[in-house]
Design a protein around this motif. Structure first.
Motif, PDB file in Angstrom:
ATOM      1  N   PRO A  98      -6.968 -43.567  -3.937  1.00  0.00           N
ATOM      2  CA  PRO A  98      -6.452 -42.198  -3.781  1.00  0.00           C
ATOM      3  C   PRO A  98      -7.552 -41.173  -4.043  1.00  0.00           C
ATOM      4  N   SER A  99      -7.444 -40.043  -3.371  1.00  0.00           N
ATOM      5  CA  SER A  99      -8.410 -38.961  -3.558  1.00  0.00           C
ATOM      6  C   SER A  99      -8.163 -38.269  -4.901  1.00  0.00           C
ATOM      7  N   ILE A 135      -4.595 -37.858  -6.996  1.00  0.00           N
ATOM      8  CA  ILE A 135      -4.477 -38.208  -8.413  1.00  0.00           C
ATOM      9  C   ILE A 135      -3.981 -37.017  -9.215  1.00  0.00           C
ATOM     10  N   ASP A 136      -4.539 -35.849  -8.952  1.00  0.00           N
ATOM     11  CA  ASP A 136      -4.120 -34.633  -9.646  1.00  0.00           C
ATOM     12  C   ASP A 136      -2.651 -34.331  -9.367  1.00  0.00           C
ATOM     13  N   ARG A 137      -2.241 -34.433  -8.101  1.00  0.00           N
ATOM     14  CA  ARG A 137      -0.843 -34.161  -7.745  1.00  0.00           C
ATOM     15  C   ARG A 137       0.088 -35.153  -8.452  1.00  0.00           C
ATOM     16  N   ALA A 138      -0.294 -36.429  -8.504  1.00  0.00           N
ATOM     17  CA  ALA A 138       0.537 -37.434  -9.181  1.00  0.00           C
ATOM     18  C   ALA A 138       0.716 -37.079 -10.650  1.00  0.00           C
ATOM     19  N   GLU A 185       4.201 -34.828 -15.020  1.00  0.00           N
ATOM     20  CA  GLU A 185       4.359 -33.817 -16.071  1.00  0.00           C
ATOM     21  C   GLU A 185       5.523 -32.871 -15.770  1.00  0.00           C
ATOM     22  N   ALA A 186       5.594 -32.385 -14.533  1.00  0.00           N
ATOM     23  CA  ALA A 186       6.662 -31.452 -14.167  1.00  0.00           C
ATOM     24  C   ALA A 186       8.034 -32.107 -14.282  1.00  0.00           C
ATOM     25  N   GLY A 212      17.449 -32.537 -13.180  1.00  0.00           N
ATOM     26  CA  GLY A 212      17.262 -33.835 -12.549  1.00  0.00           C
ATOM     27  C   GLY A 212      16.096 -33.893 -11.591  1.00  0.00           C
ATOM     28  N   VAL A 213      15.561 -32.720 -11.249  1.00  0.00           N
ATOM     29  CA  VAL A 213      14.431 -32.661 -10.325  1.00  0.00           C
ATOM     30  C   VAL A 213      13.455 -31.593 -10.801  1.00  0.00           C
ATOM     31  N   ALA A 214      12.240 -31.682 -10.277  1.00  0.00           N
ATOM     32  CA  ALA A 214      11.223 -30.658 -10.540  1.00  0.00           C
ATOM     33  C   ALA A 214      10.675 -30.205  -9.187  1.00  0.00           C
ATOM     34  N   VAL A 215       9.857 -29.182  -9.205  1.00  0.00           N
ATOM     35  CA  VAL A 215       9.200 -28.712  -7.983  1.00  0.00           C
ATOM     36  C   VAL A 215       7.709 -28.609  -8.270  1.00  0.00           C
ATOM     37  N   VAL A 216       6.914 -29.245  -7.412  1.00  0.00           N
ATOM     38  CA  VAL A 216       5.455 -29.197  -7.518  1.00  0.00           C
ATOM     39  C   VAL A 216       4.916 -28.852  -6.142  1.00  0.00           C
TER      40      VAL A 216
END
Length: 83
Positions: free
Chosen positions: A23-24, A28-31, A36-37, A47-51
């Protein structure tokens, strides 16, 4: 198709395959941000987050964790090969 591995015919190909298929830094940063979010959202009773404008649910977090585990494994194997 669900494939997780690569077939190589010589050990000298490992570093190139890892570099090409790992992975780029952005992935990795997005994961990490997704994990965390979602953790913060769950602590707040959600139950959900937004990134980055996209919904993050449990299945996304599991995929993110699996990817980070593979990144760690590639790093460990690379270090072992160098010693």
């Amino acid at each position: 198709m669900g494939f997780d591995g690569k077939t190589l015919i010589h050990p000298s190909q490992i570093e190139t395959a890892n570099r090409c298929f790992a992975p780029s830094c952005e992935e990795i940063d997005r994961a990490r941000r997704q994990i965390e979010a979602f953790s913060v959202a769950r602590a707040e009773g959600e139950g959900v987050a937004v990134v980055d404008g996209q919904i993050v649910e449990r299945l996304h977090v599991e995929t993110a964790r699996q990817m980070l585990e593979k990144v760690d494994m590639i790093g460990r194997l690379t270090l072992e090969m160098q010693t």
